[in-house]
Write a protein that holds these residues in place. Structure first.
Motif, PDB file in Angstrom:
ATOM      1  N   SER A 110       0.872  -1.217  -0.034  1.00 60.53           N
ATOM      2  CA  SER A 110      -0.093  -0.074   0.109  1.00 60.53           C
ATOM      3  C   SER A 110       0.869   1.210  -0.079  1.00 60.53           C
ATOM      4  N   LYS A 111       0.288   2.447  -0.553  1.00 60.45           N
ATOM      5  CA  LYS A 111       1.041   3.746  -0.444  1.00 60.45           C
ATOM      6  C   LYS A 111       1.309   4.156   0.931  1.00 60.45           C
ATOM      7  N   ASP A 112       0.359   3.934   1.853  1.00 56.04           N
ATOM      8  CA  ASP A 112       0.453   4.199   3.235  1.00 56.04           C
ATOM      9  C   ASP A 112       1.626   3.501   3.711  1.00 56.04           C
ATOM     10  N   GLU A 113       1.907   2.226   3.479  1.00 54.76           N
ATOM     11  CA  GLU A 113       3.057   1.495   4.270  1.00 54.76           C
ATOM     12  C   GLU A 113       4.155   1.731   3.496  1.00 54.76           C
ATOM     13  N   LEU A 114       4.221   2.128   2.148  1.00 57.56           N
ATOM     14  CA  LEU A 114       5.521   2.603   1.584  1.00 57.56           C
ATOM     15  C   LEU A 114       5.935   4.163   2.300  1.00 57.56           C
ATOM     16  N   GLU A 115       4.919   4.736   2.451  1.00 58.56           N
ATOM     17  CA  GLU A 115       5.274   6.193   3.111  1.00 58.56           C
ATOM     18  C   GLU A 115       5.885   6.123   4.639  1.00 58.56           C
ATOM     19  N   VAL A 116       5.160   5.135   5.431  1.00 60.80           N
ATOM     20  CA  VAL A 116       5.811   4.932   6.581  1.00 60.80           C
ATOM     21  C   VAL A 116       7.444   4.406   6.445  1.00 60.80           C
ATOM     22  N   ARG A 117       7.387   3.352   5.636  1.00 65.59           N
ATOM     23  CA  ARG A 117       8.892   2.872   5.426  1.00 65.59           C
ATOM     24  C   ARG A 117      10.062   3.592   5.009  1.00 65.59           C
ATOM     25  N   LEU A 118       9.347   4.730   4.039  1.00 65.74           N
ATOM     26  CA  LEU A 118      10.048   5.574   3.399  1.00 65.74           C
ATOM     27  C   LEU A 118      10.375   6.872   4.429  1.00 65.74           C
TER      28      LEU A 118
END
Length: 170
Positions: A110-118
Motif C-alpha cells: 500500500s502507498k501508506d505502508e511505503l510512506e511509513v517505510r520511506l
C-alpha cells in the motif's frame, strides 16, 4: 460415388501451448507443417525477448540489502544512503521476492505502508511512486497498492542494486 477420408486428430503440446488439429489427413498434414514453419520460430524468438526474472539470482543480489523475518521484509541498507526511488524500488522488489518465496502474503504494498517505510510525506511518496509507474518500474493496482513490474525487477537487478552496493559497501 467417393467417400470422404476419415478425419484424424493431432494433439500438439509445446511448452505452454496446446493445439489440437482435427481434419482430413491432407489438411492435417498441411496444418501441422504450417505450425512448424510459422509457430516454432516465433516461439523461439519471443522466448529470447521475454523478461524472465531469475529468483535465485535476485536472492543473491539482494543479500545484505534486504532480509526477511516473521515480521516481513526488512531493508538492511541505511535509508539515508538511498534515494527515495531506490528505497521504494527495493521495498517493491522485496515484496515481489518475498511473495514468490512464500515469505510475505502479497507482492503488492500500500502507498501508506511505503510512506511509513520511506519516512517521507504522502505527497513525496505519491510523487515518487508516480515516477516509478510512469517509467514502467511499477504498476498501481486496486486499493492504492503498488507492485513492481517484471521490467522493474530487471532494472533493479541491472542498475539499482549495483549502485546501492557501491554506496553501502556490500
Amino acid at each position: 460415388m467417393s467417400t470422404k477420408p476419415e478425419k484424424i486428430t493431432i494433439l500438439i503440446k509445446y511448452k505452454k501451448l496446446d493445439l489440437q488439429i482435427n481434419a482430413e489427413p491432407q489438411e492435417a498434414w498441411l496444418l501441422l507443417n504450417k505450425f512448424f514453419i510459422d509457430m516454432i520460430p516465433s516461439f523461439e524468438i519471443a522466448q529470447k525477448l521475454w523478461i524472465n526474472n531469475d529468483l535465485e539470482q535476485l536472492v543473491k543480489d539482494l543479500k545484505g540489502i534486504v532480509a526477511f523475518s516473521n515480521e516481513g521484509a526488512s531493508l538492511l541498507a541505511p535509508k539515508n544512503k538511498l534515494t527515495d526511488n531506490e528505497a521504494l524500488l527495493v521495498w517493491l522488489v522485496a515484496y515481489f521476492l518475498g511473495h514468490k518465496l512464500g515469505l510475505v502474503q502479497s507482492d503488492s504494498v500500500s502507498k501508506d505502508e511505503l510512506e511509513v517505510r520511506l519516512g517521507k510525506s504522502g505527497k513525496i511518496t505519491s510523487t515518487r511512486l508516480g515516477e516509478l509507474v510512469k517509467n514502467d518500474f511499477a504498476v498501481k493496482i486496486a486499493d492504492e497498492k503498488f507492485r513492481i513490474t517484471a521490467f522493474g525487477v530487471l532494472q533493479v537487478q541491472k542498475e539499482v542494486i549495483p549502485r546501492i552496493k557501491l554506496k553501502i559497501g556490500v
